[in-house]
Design an enzyme around this catalytic site. Structure first.
Site, PDB file in Angstrom:
ATOM      1  N   HIS A 216      47.081  50.754  45.607  1.00 53.45           N
ATOM      2  CA  HIS A 216      48.319  50.298  46.260  1.00 53.45           C
ATOM      3  C   HIS A 216      49.498  50.415  45.284  1.00 53.45           C
ATOM      4  O   HIS A 216      50.579  50.854  45.656  1.00 53.45           O
ATOM      5  CB  HIS A 216      48.208  48.824  46.670  1.00 53.45           C
ATOM      6  CG  HIS A 216      47.220  48.534  47.761  1.00 53.45           C
ATOM      7  ND1 HIS A 216      46.274  47.538  47.668  1.00 53.45           N
ATOM      8  CD2 HIS A 216      47.040  49.094  48.988  1.00 53.45           C
ATOM      9  CE1 HIS A 216      45.561  47.489  48.777  1.00 53.45           C
ATOM     10  NE2 HIS A 216      45.992  48.428  49.596  1.00 53.45           N
TER      11      HIS A 216
ATOM     12  N   LYS B  57      43.544  38.221  62.165  1.00 52.58           N
ATOM     13  CA  LYS B  57      42.709  38.967  61.223  1.00 52.58           C
ATOM     14  C   LYS B  57      42.154  38.023  60.161  1.00 52.58           C
ATOM     15  O   LYS B  57      42.883  37.176  59.658  1.00 52.58           O
ATOM     16  CB  LYS B  57      43.556  40.057  60.554  1.00 52.58           C
ATOM     17  CG  LYS B  57      42.898  41.423  60.568  1.00 52.58           C
ATOM     18  CD  LYS B  57      43.862  42.475  60.068  1.00 52.58           C
ATOM     19  CE  LYS B  57      43.161  43.766  59.734  1.00 52.58           C
ATOM     20  NZ  LYS B  57      44.116  44.801  59.295  1.00 52.58           N
TER      21      LYS B  57
ATOM     22  N   ARG C 134      44.276  58.399  51.906  1.00 52.75           N
ATOM     23  CA  ARG C 134      43.325  58.695  50.836  1.00 52.75           C
ATOM     24  C   ARG C 134      42.467  59.886  51.194  1.00 52.75           C
ATOM     25  O   ARG C 134      42.173  60.734  50.388  1.00 52.75           O
ATOM     26  CB  ARG C 134      42.440  57.477  50.572  1.00 52.75           C
ATOM     27  CG  ARG C 134      43.165  56.310  49.954  1.00 52.75           C
ATOM     28  CD  ARG C 134      42.390  55.048  50.087  1.00 52.75           C
ATOM     29  NE  ARG C 134      42.148  54.746  51.484  1.00 52.75           N
ATOM     30  CZ  ARG C 134      41.567  53.647  51.937  1.00 52.75           C
ATOM     31  NH1 ARG C 134      41.136  52.740  51.094  1.00 52.75           N
ATOM     32  NH2 ARG C 134      41.401  53.452  53.226  1.00 52.75           N
TER      33      ARG C 134
ATOM     34  N   SER D  70      40.472  47.734  49.494  1.00 58.90           N
ATOM     35  CA  SER D  70      40.354  46.303  49.187  1.00 58.90           C
ATOM     36  C   SER D  70      38.963  45.799  49.551  1.00 58.90           C
ATOM     37  O   SER D  70      38.384  44.982  48.833  1.00 58.90           O
ATOM     38  CB  SER D  70      41.413  45.504  49.946  1.00 58.90           C
ATOM     39  OG  SER D  70      42.684  45.874  49.505  1.00 58.90           O
TER      40      SER D  70
HETATM   41  O1  PNS Z   1      46.349  47.272  55.182  1.00 62.08           O
HETATM   42  P1  PNS Z   1      46.134  47.372  56.663  1.00 62.08           P
HETATM   43  O2  PNS Z   1      45.266  46.218  57.139  1.00 62.08           O
HETATM   44  O3  PNS Z   1      45.597  48.713  57.088  1.00 62.08           O
HETATM   45  O4  PNS Z   1      47.574  47.186  57.341  1.00 62.08           O
HETATM   46  C1  PNS Z   1      47.720  47.238  58.746  1.00 62.08           C
HETATM   47  C2  PNS Z   1      49.131  46.765  59.168  1.00 62.08           C
HETATM   48  C3  PNS Z   1      49.385  45.347  58.686  1.00 62.08           C
HETATM   49  C4  PNS Z   1      50.161  47.686  58.581  1.00 62.08           C
HETATM   50  C5  PNS Z   1      49.187  46.846  60.729  1.00 62.08           C
HETATM   51  O5  PNS Z   1      48.120  46.143  61.265  1.00 62.08           O
HETATM   52  C6  PNS Z   1      50.490  46.306  61.285  1.00 62.08           C
HETATM   53  O6  PNS Z   1      51.537  46.915  61.164  1.00 62.08           O
HETATM   54  N1  PNS Z   1      50.428  45.131  61.936  1.00 62.08           N
HETATM   55  C7  PNS Z   1      51.571  44.487  62.540  1.00 62.08           C
HETATM   56  C8  PNS Z   1      51.431  44.454  64.062  1.00 62.08           C
HETATM   57  C9  PNS Z   1      51.992  45.708  64.694  1.00 62.08           C
HETATM   58  O7  PNS Z   1      53.142  46.062  64.523  1.00 62.08           O
HETATM   59  N2  PNS Z   1      51.143  46.395  65.502  1.00 62.08           N
HETATM   60  C10 PNS Z   1      51.541  47.596  66.218  1.00 62.08           C
HETATM   61  C11 PNS Z   1      51.461  48.858  65.384  1.00 62.08           C
HETATM   62  S1  PNS Z   1      49.818  49.224  64.935  1.00 62.08           S
END
Ligand code: PNS
Length: 163
Positions: free
Chosen positions: A17, A41, A90, A128
């Site tokens: 990250h 989550k 990745r 992670s």
């Molecule tokens: O590190 P991650 O868990 O892959 O991150 C995912 C994240 C937090 C970027 C994604 O779940 C997110 O943007 N959540 C906010 C809710 C949202 O906007 N959802 C609609 C688009 S997927």
């Protein structure tokens, strides 16, 4: 002034990250690392713990700042007056999920552009969840997370280092 938002769970932040934050800071004037506070989550670390680890990790990078958001990412982008989302790619296996997310964000807010950055190849395998798995087993964490994150992981899982 160009602002990009790098959203994620960061549960916890890895060196992969951080590699991405550094790359993004070479392209944008300001990079907001946004910790998702999504109550549906299940996370290992609380939002406060994840923010504290990130703040420590980006302390030496002046253009980077850490914040948290809940709800839709596109609403948070509007709040930050940003239209760029940073995400890491990745391997090809990331693409399916990332493509869906970027497409949904664009549908919800057509001005959004998602910029995908590749981490250094030494971090290609890092996630992670994998870091937590090896931490739980007491394996060394050098080179995959910062030392203070390694300490937090050891405290969380009550594992001494096995060498
Ligand atoms: O590190 P991650 O868990 O892959 O991150 C995912 C994240 C937090 C970027 C994604 O779940 C997110 O943007 N959540 C906010 C809710 C949202 O906007 N959802 C609609 C688009 S997927």
């Amino acid at each position: 002034m160009t602002t990009a938002v790098y959203p994620g769970s960061f549960d916890p932040v890895t060196l992969g990250h951080l590699d991405l934050v550094e790359r993004a800071c070479r392209i944008f004037d300001r990079v907001v690392v946004a910790v998702s506070n999504n109550s549906s989550k299940k996370h290992t670390f609380s939002v406060a713990e994840r923010i504290a680890m990130l703040e420590n990790a980006v302390r030496a990078i002046p253009q980077a700042e850490v914040d948290t958001f809940s709800g839709l990412l596109v609403d948070y982008l509007k709040h930050q007056k940003a239209t760029t989302v940073i995400r890491g790619l990745r391997a090809v296996s990331d693409l399916d999920y990332e493509f869906q997310m970027a497409s949904m964000n664009r549908r919800l807010y057509p001005k959004v552009e998602t910029v995908f950055l590749m981490p250094d190849e030494q971090y290609t395998y890092l996630s992670s969840s994998m870091v937590k798995e090896v931490a739980r087993m007491g394996a060394p964490l050098d080179g995959i997370v910062a030392p203070f994150v390694a300490r937090k992981l050891r405290l969380k899982f009550k594992t001494p280092v096995s060498r």
